[in-house]
Design an enzyme around this catalytic site. Structure first.
Site, PDB file in Angstrom:
ATOM      1  N   GLU A 145       0.991  -1.471   0.028  1.00  0.00           N
ATOM      2  CA  GLU A 145       0.036  -0.057   0.031  1.00  0.00           C
ATOM      3  C   GLU A 145       0.927   1.517  -0.002  1.00  0.00           C
ATOM      4  O   GLU A 145       0.957   2.116   0.960  1.00  0.00           O
ATOM      5  CB  GLU A 145      -1.176  -0.045   1.466  1.00  0.00           C
ATOM      6  CG  GLU A 145      -1.949  -1.323   1.298  1.00  0.00           C
ATOM      7  CD  GLU A 145      -2.938  -1.052   2.628  1.00  0.00           C
ATOM      8  OE1 GLU A 145      -2.738  -0.723   3.143  1.00  0.00           O
ATOM      9  OE2 GLU A 145      -3.949  -1.664   2.452  1.00  0.00           O
ATOM     10  N   GLU A 303      -6.490  -8.420  -0.194  1.00  0.00           N
ATOM     11  CA  GLU A 303      -6.742  -8.507   1.694  1.00  0.00           C
ATOM     12  C   GLU A 303      -8.123  -7.994   1.812  1.00  0.00           C
ATOM     13  O   GLU A 303      -8.720  -7.089   1.162  1.00  0.00           O
ATOM     14  CB  GLU A 303      -5.772  -7.260   2.113  1.00  0.00           C
ATOM     15  CG  GLU A 303      -4.453  -7.678   2.114  1.00  0.00           C
ATOM     16  CD  GLU A 303      -3.835  -6.356   3.055  1.00  0.00           C
ATOM     17  OE1 GLU A 303      -4.390  -5.548   3.886  1.00  0.00           O
ATOM     18  OE2 GLU A 303      -2.580  -6.153   2.790  1.00  0.00           O
TER      19      GLU A 303
HETATM   20  C1  GLA Z   1      -4.122  -3.089   5.251  1.00  0.00           C
HETATM   21  C2  GLA Z   1      -2.705  -3.255   5.404  1.00  0.00           C
HETATM   22  C3  GLA Z   1      -2.368  -4.600   6.302  1.00  0.00           C
HETATM   23  C4  GLA Z   1      -3.331  -4.376   7.592  1.00  0.00           C
HETATM   24  C5  GLA Z   1      -4.712  -4.104   7.031  1.00  0.00           C
HETATM   25  C6  GLA Z   1      -5.497  -4.215   8.560  1.00  0.00           C
HETATM   26  O1  GLA Z   1      -4.737  -3.422   3.958  1.00  0.00           O
HETATM   27  O2  GLA Z   1      -2.050  -3.704   3.829  1.00  0.00           O
HETATM   28  O3  GLA Z   1      -1.181  -4.524   6.383  1.00  0.00           O
HETATM   29  O4  GLA Z   1      -2.703  -3.031   8.163  1.00  0.00           O
HETATM   30  O5  GLA Z   1      -4.764  -2.976   6.233  1.00  0.00           O
HETATM   31  O6  GLA Z   1      -6.761  -3.539   8.200  1.00  0.00           O
END
Ligand code: GLA
Length: 658
Positions: A145, A303
């Protein structure tokens, strides 16, 4: 044999050996086939500068491979080790207020700092060298991210270089930034700074260019790693995880051209049906980025939360069955699989109560049992991986327009392009019309209908592309503020919405922004909110007018026939249902209907197609059972469906159609 990817983020570095051995067994039982490893493991892989410790990761990858599980191997560059910031303090990020951040969390780096870029490439190259050819390696997951904006001196220097490339000379920059306002004329490149804390409102064009610069600077950090990985392991796809909204300040439509696979993280947090609507929007956006970026519609849900999810002031729990239904909904909309954050819940760290497929309670738990069941379901519908969603409607969502509308000094503080895009998408979703959400206004031929929801910035080229597309038979619906400003955020004068005035056949003279409780009554009996304006007809016909107030009798919604197509304009925000009626009627005149007729509201119906084969996904998000028309074989239940399928409360069916 096609398959859908299934698994999620896996952090064995947080656990002793016996837990990792149990993980392998539990993953096999749940039919997990992909684990994302090493995302934040930099300090464990390189505990001191240039000293690598790969032994533990060798063991992890060998064990995964031994259990038939592939790895999305991450480069750990989102979380530089504590030693890095101490050795290179100039590579730690500085906020707009001039505060240099320290390690202690994650994402503390300046993408313009040579020391950071070099260290990131070194660890990426070391990983590529070590694991090239490893049987577990299926995908590279670069960074995590990308999200760190920096306002330091190094960033300032890089920003100036970027501005030179974009504007060519200072005259053009001064013009684009309207620096004659408030005496900001620049006479030397060295005078230009990133937006930093200042007395009153900042120059919105400077802020907008800085956001574009940050996106490109982070993209350069990504592509540098990608190229190292590609060179070492040609054929292994390289990606990074995108996120929607403000958290990740990048222009994903541009980024999508640089990844081998669009992957998104998405955490819809509404406890009700809002989460399904939001998830569908994110999925359709991921597909739009993919279609126009990689050129292939497939994308990956990288995710999402299996259960407990952060909402406003507390976490809330997903009710039984919802995790699987949301996973299937992502596959319905073209995801190549379902990956969760995360495999096993950690004992500590900042997100210690974030949910996981193996929760703190262990495998003797509802969530793990549901994970096993979802693994079986994904196996049964593996064939759908070959199919692609076909959408003939597009909703445009332009991240720079969203950024420009966040500037202070606009006529309303409540303008939000993402909200408007979601509003239009929700209106279509509730009517069962499948849409791509697109981040570029090129290659429009696939669409019969396009919605421009407050697409504030518009270049001449974009306006021209829309004009030719409408003239050739396209059905356009533009809502207020679309096309008002050029790509630098300067208002196009002579009447709004400058870029689209001729195409829409209207000329808007004045804005009348509405307060939170104001409503603009309309001749249909409906009411607009948020926004209203003085619209003059200039070729278009009025379809709905304002009723009462200063705009009484003036056009609110207009229609303009152009060549073989039609351009609609909606000058206020209609409720989701009223907007749905308008969009549904335009879609029908464009020859597009719902994916499946006769489906009750709250039941999602989407198809994936491959040649003449199709799979119909039906997802019941409501609290009652429903009979839905379908014919074929329900791959989830194994039954032959001859005319009607019964969907239980919260239930799903995936029909291989005849
Ligand atoms: C993001 C991150 C993860 C984690 C999640 C938790 O998408 O990539 O590392 O922090 O959020 O919500």
């Amino acid at each position: 044999m096609p398959r859908l990817l299934y698994g999620g983020d896996y952090n064995p570095e947080q656990w002793p050996e016996q837990v990792c051995a149990e993980d392998a067994e539990l993953m096999r039982r749940a039919r997990v086939n992909l684990a994302t490893v090493g995302v934040f493991a930099w300090s464990k892989l390189e505990p001191a500068p240039g000293r690598y410790e790969f032994g533990w990761l060798d063991g992890v990858l060998d064990r995964l491979a031994g259990n038939g599980i592939s790895a999305a191997l991450a480069t750990p560059t989102a979380s530089p080790p504590p030693w890095f910031g101490l050795a290179h303090p100039e590579a730690l990020p500085v906020t707009a207020d001039g505060v240099r951040l320290s390690h202690g969390s994650r994402d503390t780096y300046c993408a313009s700092a040579p020391a950071y870029r070099e260290a990131a490439l070194r660890i990426a190259a070391a990983l590529a060298g070590r694991y090239r050819g490893h049987p577990a390696l299926a995908m590279w997951h670069v960074h995590n991210e990308y999200s760190s904006a920096c306002h330091c001196e190094l960033a300032a220097e890089a920003f100036r270089g970027w501005l030179r490339a974009r504007h060519g000379d200072l005259d053009r920059l001064n013009e684009a930034w309207s620096t004659a306002v408030w005496g900001q004329l620049y006479t030397d490149w060295a005078q230009i700074l990133p937006p930093r804390a200042t007395r009153y409102l900042p120059n919105p064009a400077q802020v907008l260019d800085f956001r574009r610069f940050t996106s490109d600077e982070l993209l350069a950090a990504y592509t540098a790693q990608r190229d190292v990985l590609r060179a070492a392991t040609p054929g292994v796809p390289v990606t990074t995880n995108f996120v929607l909204g403000g958290w990740v300040p990048v222009d994903h439509a541009r980024w999508a051209r640089e990844v081998d696979l669009v992957a998104i993280d998405h955490y819809p947090a509404d406890p009700g049906a809002g989460a399904e609507e939001e998830a569908a929007f994110a999925a359709d956006l991921a597909r739009g980025w993919a279609r126009h970026g990689t050129g292939r519609p497939g994308w990956l849900l990288m995710e999402t939360a299996p259960n407990l999810i952060y909402a406003a002031d507390r976490m809330h729990t997903k009710e039984p069955g919802r995790m699987a239904r949301q996973g299937l909904a992502a596959v319905a909309r073209g995801s190549l699989g379902v990956l969760f954050f995360q495999w096993r819940a950690p004992r500590g760290g900042a997100e210690l109560f974030h949910s996981a497929l193996v929760p703190h309670a262990g495998p003797d738990s509802r969530v793990y049992r549901e994970a096993v069941a979802l693994g079986e379901q994904l196996d049964r519908i593996a064939g759908t991986a070959e199919g692609a969603v076909r959408a003939r409607v597009a909703v445009a969502y332009d991240e720079p327009s969203a950024w420009a509308l966040q500037a202070p000094g606009l006529p309303s503080r409540r303008l939000d392009h993402l909200d408007e895009a979601r509003h239009a998408h929700r209106a279509l979703w509730r009517r069962g019309i499948v849409a791509d959400v697109i981040g570029t206004l090129g290659a429009l031929d696939a669409y019969a209908m396009i919605v421009l929801p407050g697409h504030y910035l518009m270049s001449d080229a974009q306006a021209e592309a829309l004009r030719s597309w409408v003239a050739a038979g396209g059905h356009l619906v533009a809502t207020f503020l679309s096309g008002v400003a050029d790509e630098h955020g300067r208002v196009r004068t002579g009447g709004y919405p400058g870029a689209l005035r001729d195409l829409l056949g209207v000329r808007v003279e004045e804005f009348h922004p509405l307060g939170p409780d104001d409503r603009a009554a309309l001749t249909t009996g409906a009411a607009g909110e948020l926004w209203s304006e003085t619209v003059h007809l200039a070729g278009a016909e009025a379809v709905v007018c304002y009723a009462g107030g200063v705009l009484d009798g003036r056009p609110a919604v207009t229609r303009h026939a152009v060549g073989d197509g039609v351009a609609w304009y909606c000058s206020t925000r209609l409720s989701a249902d009223d907007h749905g009626r308008l969009l549904g009627a335009v879609a029908a005149s464009a020859g597009v209907g719902p994916e499946l007729e006769g489906v009750p509201r709250g039941v999602e119906a989407v198809r994936r197609h491959a040649g003449d084969r199709s799979w119909l996904f039906l997802l019941n998000h409501t609290g009652t059972g429903h009979d839905v028309p379908a014919a074929g074989i329900d791959l989830l239940g194994g039954d032959v469906v001859a005319g009607v399928v019964r969907l239980a409360v919260g239930g799903a069916a995936v029909i291989r159609e005849r």
